[in-house]
Design a protein around this motif. Structure first.
Motif, PDB file in Angstrom:
ATOM      1  N   LEU A 147       0.867  -1.173   0.000  1.00  0.00           N
ATOM      2  CA  LEU A 147       0.000   0.000   0.000  1.00  0.00           C
ATOM      3  C   LEU A 147       0.903   1.223   0.000  1.00  0.00           C
ATOM      4  N   ASP A 148       1.003   1.853  -1.163  1.00  0.00           N
ATOM      5  CA  ASP A 148       1.911   2.994  -1.320  1.00  0.00           C
ATOM      6  C   ASP A 148       1.111   4.289  -1.264  1.00  0.00           C
ATOM      7  N   SER A 149       0.593   4.576  -0.084  1.00  0.00           N
ATOM      8  CA  SER A 149      -0.214   5.786   0.108  1.00  0.00           C
ATOM      9  C   SER A 149      -0.271   6.126   1.582  1.00  0.00           C
ATOM     10  N   PRO A 150       0.552   7.070   2.034  1.00  0.00           N
ATOM     11  CA  PRO A 150       0.496   7.458   3.448  1.00  0.00           C
ATOM     12  C   PRO A 150      -0.896   7.920   3.864  1.00  0.00           C
ATOM     13  N   LEU A 151      -1.600   8.610   2.956  1.00  0.00           N
ATOM     14  CA  LEU A 151      -2.950   9.051   3.272  1.00  0.00           C
ATOM     15  C   LEU A 151      -3.867   7.859   3.511  1.00  0.00           C
ATOM     16  N   ALA A 152      -3.801   6.862   2.645  1.00  0.00           N
ATOM     17  CA  ALA A 152      -4.671   5.689   2.792  1.00  0.00           C
ATOM     18  C   ALA A 152      -4.408   4.963   4.107  1.00  0.00           C
ATOM     19  N   GLN A 153      -3.158   4.993   4.567  1.00  0.00           N
ATOM     20  CA  GLN A 153      -2.860   4.366   5.857  1.00  0.00           C
ATOM     21  C   GLN A 153      -3.592   5.097   6.985  1.00  0.00           C
ATOM     22  N   LYS A 154      -3.528   6.432   6.970  1.00  0.00           N
ATOM     23  CA  LYS A 154      -4.206   7.215   8.013  1.00  0.00           C
ATOM     24  C   LYS A 154      -5.718   7.011   7.946  1.00  0.00           C
ATOM     25  N   VAL A 155      -6.254   7.025   6.728  1.00  0.00           N
ATOM     26  CA  VAL A 155      -7.694   6.859   6.575  1.00  0.00           C
ATOM     27  C   VAL A 155      -8.123   5.465   7.004  1.00  0.00           C
ATOM     28  N   THR A 156      -7.307   4.462   6.688  1.00  0.00           N
ATOM     29  CA  THR A 156      -7.635   3.090   7.089  1.00  0.00           C
ATOM     30  C   THR A 156      -7.756   2.981   8.596  1.00  0.00           C
TER      31      THR A 156
ATOM     32  N   ARG B 148       2.092  -4.808   3.139  1.00  0.00           N
ATOM     33  CA  ARG B 148       3.094  -3.883   3.670  1.00  0.00           C
ATOM     34  C   ARG B 148       2.727  -2.438   3.347  1.00  0.00           C
ATOM     35  N   PHE B 149       3.031  -1.566   4.294  1.00  0.00           N
ATOM     36  CA  PHE B 149       2.681  -0.156   4.169  1.00  0.00           C
ATOM     37  C   PHE B 149       3.951   0.651   3.903  1.00  0.00           C
ATOM     38  N   ILE B 150       3.990   1.301   2.730  1.00  0.00           N
ATOM     39  CA  ILE B 150       5.141   2.111   2.352  1.00  0.00           C
ATOM     40  C   ILE B 150       5.105   3.421   3.135  1.00  0.00           C
ATOM     41  N   GLN B 151       6.213   3.751   3.754  1.00  0.00           N
ATOM     42  CA  GLN B 151       6.238   4.882   4.681  1.00  0.00           C
ATOM     43  C   GLN B 151       6.765   6.183   4.084  1.00  0.00           C
ATOM     44  N   ASN B 152       7.618   6.092   3.081  1.00  0.00           N
ATOM     45  CA  ASN B 152       8.221   7.318   2.568  1.00  0.00           C
ATOM     46  C   ASN B 152       8.532   7.187   1.085  1.00  0.00           C
ATOM     47  N   THR B 153       9.000   8.275   0.495  1.00  0.00           N
ATOM     48  CA  THR B 153       9.278   8.312  -0.940  1.00  0.00           C
ATOM     49  C   THR B 153      10.388   7.358  -1.326  1.00  0.00           C
ATOM     50  N   ALA B 154      11.410   7.253  -0.482  1.00  0.00           N
ATOM     51  CA  ALA B 154      12.526   6.348  -0.794  1.00  0.00           C
ATOM     52  C   ALA B 154      12.041   4.908  -0.907  1.00  0.00           C
ATOM     53  N   GLU B 155      11.170   4.495   0.013  1.00  0.00           N
ATOM     54  CA  GLU B 155      10.626   3.139  -0.059  1.00  0.00           C
ATOM     55  C   GLU B 155       9.761   2.967  -1.298  1.00  0.00           C
ATOM     56  N   SER B 156       9.021   4.010  -1.648  1.00  0.00           N
ATOM     57  CA  SER B 156       8.177   3.945  -2.842  1.00  0.00           C
ATOM     58  C   SER B 156       9.022   3.732  -4.092  1.00  0.00           C
ATOM     59  N   LYS B 157      10.139   4.437  -4.187  1.00  0.00           N
ATOM     60  CA  LYS B 157      10.997   4.310  -5.365  1.00  0.00           C
ATOM     61  C   LYS B 157      11.624   2.927  -5.467  1.00  0.00           C
ATOM     62  N   LYS B 158      11.842   2.263  -4.329  1.00  0.00           N
ATOM     63  CA  LYS B 158      12.409   0.913  -4.354  1.00  0.00           C
ATOM     64  C   LYS B 158      11.488  -0.074  -5.062  1.00  0.00           C
TER      65      LYS B 158
ATOM     66  N   ILE C 169       4.843  -8.229  -7.795  1.00  0.00           N
ATOM     67  CA  ILE C 169       4.215  -7.634  -6.614  1.00  0.00           C
ATOM     68  C   ILE C 169       2.898  -6.955  -7.011  1.00  0.00           C
ATOM     69  N   VAL C 170       2.104  -6.648  -5.997  1.00  0.00           N
ATOM     70  CA  VAL C 170       0.885  -5.872  -6.161  1.00  0.00           C
ATOM     71  C   VAL C 170       1.111  -4.508  -5.517  1.00  0.00           C
ATOM     72  N   ILE C 171       0.785  -3.440  -6.259  1.00  0.00           N
ATOM     73  CA  ILE C 171       0.937  -2.086  -5.725  1.00  0.00           C
ATOM     74  C   ILE C 171      -0.429  -1.414  -5.724  1.00  0.00           C
ATOM     75  N   ILE C 172      -0.886  -1.023  -4.549  1.00  0.00           N
ATOM     76  CA  ILE C 172      -2.118  -0.244  -4.411  1.00  0.00           C
ATOM     77  C   ILE C 172      -1.696   1.179  -4.072  1.00  0.00           C
ATOM     78  N   ALA C 173      -2.138   2.141  -4.865  1.00  0.00           N
ATOM     79  CA  ALA C 173      -1.722   3.526  -4.625  1.00  0.00           C
ATOM     80  C   ALA C 173      -2.787   4.476  -5.151  1.00  0.00           C
ATOM     81  N   GLY C 174      -2.786   5.688  -4.608  1.00  0.00           N
ATOM     82  CA  GLY C 174      -3.723   6.702  -5.066  1.00  0.00           C
ATOM     83  C   GLY C 174      -3.122   7.490  -6.211  1.00  0.00           C
ATOM     84  N   SER C 175      -3.976   8.124  -7.047  1.00  0.00           N
ATOM     85  CA  SER C 175      -5.406   8.221  -6.799  1.00  0.00           C
ATOM     86  C   SER C 175      -6.181   7.232  -7.660  1.00  0.00           C
TER      87      SER C 175
END
Length: 516
Positions: free
Chosen positions: A276-285, A305-315, A322-328
């Motif tokens: 889950l590559d969305s810090p907002l979605a983590q807070k909303v969840t 797994r919950f991606i926490q920052n931009t560096a992790e997202s770029k990895k 893999i499966v990537i769930i991200a906004g929007s």
């Protein structure tokens, strides 16, 4: 004194930007203050001055937290609004992270646009609002419960009904100027609960959303939806690609995560890595889980797994399988866009659209089969498969909308259709013509004002914006230009020789020169 009026500042002839100004009995009430989404022309309305005086608003009634209903609330307070905003407790809880994220995206977009060379010497863009405006809004929020009547001045009152759309969503009844109005908000599937059925019917004027007004959807059971999701995952993993799922942070992400959790729990699906590559979605969840007991423990599952920052997202760009769930959800912003740049050119990967795609958005362009798209300044070839997965929609279909309206009869005055694209609005209006005991539907234009009287048909008081039809067209000149550019490049690439390409370019130049 009887009589009221309503002015349509949004969600009129289009599916976004919900904003209705209701006046009567010395009170001015705003129902929603949402963002416009879709074509560039439509989105430009977000940056116009508000078409009313924010300081003269006496109350704001918010149907739910989705940004097309709430996204300009903080802008309203930035422009001087002092009124209270009324909403349910879940909506208030979810609203703050949604607007904070929207403000962050606006700031980043403004900075990027102001750096462009073609903006040199021009007035700089500025964000609609910032954190101070969001704080000002939240100091003025008052929470209400379903069914209870709340009173404003001069005998005006309102109450919220459960809309069954998302957590905390509501239809809003307003008693003003001697009449009873009902704004549907977004309507979910299933009959609303919490209020006595004997109180539902009998309105002077009803304002009904029309998102899926042109279609009936086949019922998809949760078990069937999960099976389809599992098959998409298995096919993409077997091909050695990545599965991208753009999803809105509110409701859609939670439903998808719950499906993955269930598929892993029952061992229907091997434990592939889901990010889950969305810090907002983590807070909303986290906020949503406080109000809804789904019985799932997805936050503790090791392969979700919950991606926490931009560096992790770029990895994630260096990973496959893999499966990537991200906004929007409509691919218009957020981290899904840089994942699209990396994965759309790969035949092994797949983009899985799980929700409504507003005309003119990148999601709709990809859904409709574009072979090349432009994302954040990059021309991207589309070789990945683009698929859709039904069953996640929180909107009633055409039959559901008709049943919702019929349950609220008699409608003694007028029935307005809002919050739909032109095709959906026209289709639902035509369907309603054949429904007994319902008045003919009115499809208002952006900017129109209608006079309302008890138990009488509404009358148009003033015309809408002269550019309303152009603004609400499914594609504006900017999106048409992008499509034409892609078509030209595609046909040039398919010419047999450079000489043929030169001839084609010369023909295009002659066509351009012939236009004054």
């Amino acid at each position: 004194m009887s009589g009221a009026s309503v002015k349509f500042h949004g969600a009129a002839g289009t599916v976004t930007g919900s904003c209705f100004e209701v006046s009567g009995a010395g009170q001015t009430i705003l129902v929603d203050c949402g963002m416009f989404q879709g074509t560039r022309s439509l989105e430009s309305l977000n940056h116009e001055e508000l078409p009313f005086d924010p300081k003269k608003i006496d109350a704001v009634l918010l149907t739910h937290a989705h940004l097309d209903h709430s996204g300009r609330l903080a802008y309203l307070y930035a422009r001087g609004c002092k009124a209270k905003t009324y909403c349910t407790a879940p909506t208030a809880d979810i609203l703050k992270p949604l607007l904070q994220d929207a403000a962050k995206l606006q700031a980043a977009d403004v900075e990027r646009r102001n750096r462009r060379a073609d903006r040199a010497g021009l007035p700089p863009f500025t964000p609609l609002y910032g954190s101070k405006d969001i704080t000002r809004l939240h100091k003025n929020i008052r929470t209400v419960t379903y069914c209870e009547e709340n009173y404003l001045d001069n005998g005006v009152s309102f109450r919220f009904w459960d809309a069954r759309h998302i957590v905390g969503s509501a239809s809003i009844e307003i008693n003003i100027g001697g009449q009873r109005l009902l704004f549907s908000g977004d309507i979910g599937s299933g009959r609303a609960i919490n209020c006595s059925a004997s109180d539902i019917g009998g309105y002077d004027h009803v304002f009904c959303e029309s998102t899926y007004g042109d279609r009936d959807r086949e019922l998809v059971l949760v078990s069937e939806r999960r099976e389809m999701l599992a098959r998409h995952v298995e096919e993409v993993m077997a091909a050695g690609g990545n599965l991208l799922i753009p999803a809105f942070a509110l409701e859609r992400t939670q439903a998808i995560l719950e499906d993955f959790d269930a598929l892993f729990e029952t061992r229907r699906l091997a434990p592939v890595n889901v990010f889950l590559d969305s810090p907002l979605a983590q807070k909303v969840t986290m906020a949503v889980m406080r109000y809804r007991d789904s019985g799932t423990d997805m936050l503790k599952r090791s392969n979700i797994r919950f991606i926490q920052n931009t560096a992790e997202s770029k990895k994630l760009n260096r990973m496959t399988g893999i499966v990537i769930i991200a906004g929007s959800g409509m691919c218009e912003g957020g981290r899904i866009r840089h994942h699209l740049v990396r994965n759309l050119p790969k035949r092994q990967s797949r983009l899985l659209l799980s929700g409504y795609q507003v005309s003119g958005t990148l999601g709709s362009v990809l859904r409709d089969g574009a072979k090349r798209v432009r994302i954040s300044g990059n021309d991207v070839d589309v070789k990945a498969q683009v698929a859709t997965l039904d069953g996640y929609s929180n909107h009633a279909d055409r039959s559901g909308l008709i049943e919702w309206i019929k349950d609220r009869t008699p409608v003694r005055g007028s029935l307005f259709l809002v919050h739909g694209d032109p095709t959906a609005l026209a289709s639902l209006a035509k369907t309603i013509e054949d429904v007994p005991d319902l008045p003919s539907a009115i499809v208002p234009a952006l900017g129109e004002t209608w006079a309302l009287q008890p138990a009488e048909p509404a009358t148009r008081e003033s015309a809408g914006r002269p550019d309303a039809a152009d603004l609400t067209a499914s594609r504006d000149w900017i999106s048409k230009l992008a499509a034409l550019r892609a078509e030209v490049e595609d046909k040039l690439s398919r010419q047999k020789s450079n000489q043929d390409r030169e001839k084609m370019l010369a023909a295009l130049k002659r066509a351009l020169d012939s236009v004054d």
